[in-house]
Write an enzyme that holds these catalytic residues in place. Structure first.
Site, PDB file in Angstrom:
ATOM      1  N   ARG A 137      42.775  40.753  53.579  1.00  0.00           N
ATOM      2  CA  ARG A 137      42.377  40.286  52.235  1.00  0.00           C
ATOM      3  C   ARG A 137      43.113  38.828  51.941  1.00  0.00           C
ATOM      4  NH1 ARG A 137      39.003  43.551  52.107  1.00  0.00           N
ATOM      5  NH2 ARG A 137      38.383  45.103  50.682  1.00  0.00           N
ATOM      6  N   GLU A 145      36.317  35.263  46.075  1.00  0.00           N
ATOM      7  CA  GLU A 145      34.903  35.849  46.971  1.00  0.00           C
ATOM      8  C   GLU A 145      34.024  36.237  45.712  1.00  0.00           C
ATOM      9  OE1 GLU A 145      35.878  38.810  49.761  1.00  0.00           O
ATOM     10  OE2 GLU A 145      36.824  37.491  51.086  1.00  0.00           O
ATOM     11  N   HIS A 152      33.588  37.199  55.387  1.00  0.00           N
ATOM     12  CA  HIS A 152      33.958  38.339  55.098  1.00  0.00           C
ATOM     13  C   HIS A 152      32.899  39.371  55.772  1.00  0.00           C
ATOM     14  CE1 HIS A 152      36.406  41.200  52.351  1.00  0.00           C
ATOM     15  NE2 HIS A 152      36.156  41.800  53.470  1.00  0.00           N
TER      16      HIS A 152
END
Length: 323
Positions: A232, A261, A280
């Site tokens: 993350r 994000e 991602h």
């Protein structure tokens, strides 16, 4: 049973969802204007979003909040427990998620080590045998975080002939199975990265790990080493990574996650010459789609049958508290 999928991104999976949840009443809702969909929802399936008291207050019939994937840091477990709601995630290993994230870690390692974009330039110039790259074989690597993703990365490193140092709060009992040659506690992470050509972070984001990767660790890394983050964005101090690259404390970075994000398309990291970024995609693959969908559909069946769903993160969530 009424199952609500929270987010327009589920629309592209509509046919697969309808097949997997045959016999259930499913609805794909847009969080921007779909709050009414929660009124009768018994199961709520979410991507990484905030699930808090405010959201749950509009879902009086809810029995299960199901994370689509492993990372459930957006779910307020206490709020779920107070309402007698189970909060579940999907185990990342064995479903294609952890395995896919590990593969993306290697994608970044290989792109950086083989100087892929420079090689493309040389190819278009008509040149061969250049630029010289770096072999993964024989190199020391450091994996920070030995959960499912970290262990999936480490075992693949051994297959590449690398020497693996694992960093975690505690030593996993089955560490030898995952190819970990040396173990270092998380409190000594700066010592672990010395001499490593690749440092891969696979820590879960928690209040304790937020911004845990900062200047001390980057300064401890070798100047020719690469930093890879497939966990993350929040575990890394952005300013520290920017400085590490600017002042050449490290050779480059590979990021499958950013701090926002969806990300800003003008984020400087997207055009940074020493950084490789992917959107991602670690857990986004055919195997994980099948594995995650199968697991969540199984939890729906358990819930419909009056049984406790699997991978519940708040064990007391099965018993509704008395007001």
């Amino acid at each position: 049973m009424k199952v609500v999928f929270w987010g327009k991104e589920f629309l592209r999976l509509k046919e697969s969802l309808e097949r997997a949840f045959a016999g259930h009443d499913i609805l794909i809702a847009d969080p921007e204007d779909g709050r009414d969909a929660l009124a009768e929802a018994e199961m709520l399936v979410v991507r990484p979003v905030t699930v808090d008291d405010e959201l749950l207050s509009g879902a009086p019939a809810l029995k299960l909040v199901q994370q689509w994937g492993a990372g459930a840091e957006g779910i307020d477990l206490d709020a779920c427990t107070r309402r007698g709601i189970c909060a579940c995630n999907v185990p990342s290993i064995g479903t294609g998620n952890a395995e896919g994230v590990a593969e993306v870690a290697f994608l970044h390692m290989l792109i950086l080590a083989k100087r892929f974009f420079r090689a493309r330039e040389k190819l278009l110039e008509g040149k061969v045998y250049t630029p010289p790259g770096i072999a993964l074989w024989g190199k020391k690597a450091c994996v920070i975080g030995l959960g499912n993703v970290g262990r999936s990365v480490s075992v693949r490193m051994k297959a590449f002939g690398m020497n693996v140092t694992g960093v975690n709060r505690t030593l996993p009992a089955d560490h030898a199975r995952w190819g970990i040659d040396t173990f270092v506690p998380l409190t000594d992470a700066e010592k672990a990265v010395k001499g490593a050509k690749f440092v891969v972070t696979a820590l879960a984001l928690t209040p304790e790990t937020e911004n845990i990767i900062g200047e001390p660790l980057f300064r401890a890394m070798d100047r020719d080493a690469f930093f890879i983050n497939v966990a993350r964005g929040g575990i890394v101090k952005r300013e520290a990574l920017e400085r590490a690259l600017e002042e050449e404390w490290i050779a480059g970075a590979g990021l499958d996650v950013l701090w926002e994000e969806p990300h800003r398309t003008d984020d400087p990291f997207l055009a940074h010459p020493k950084v490789v970024v992917t959107p991602h995609i670690g857990g986004v693959n055919d195997a994980s789609l099948e594995g995650v969908l199968r697991f969540i559909a199984g939890n729906a069946a358990l819930l419909a049958g009056g049984k406790t769903p699997l991978s519940c993160l708040n064990e007391s969530g099965t018993e509704r508290e008395t007001p």
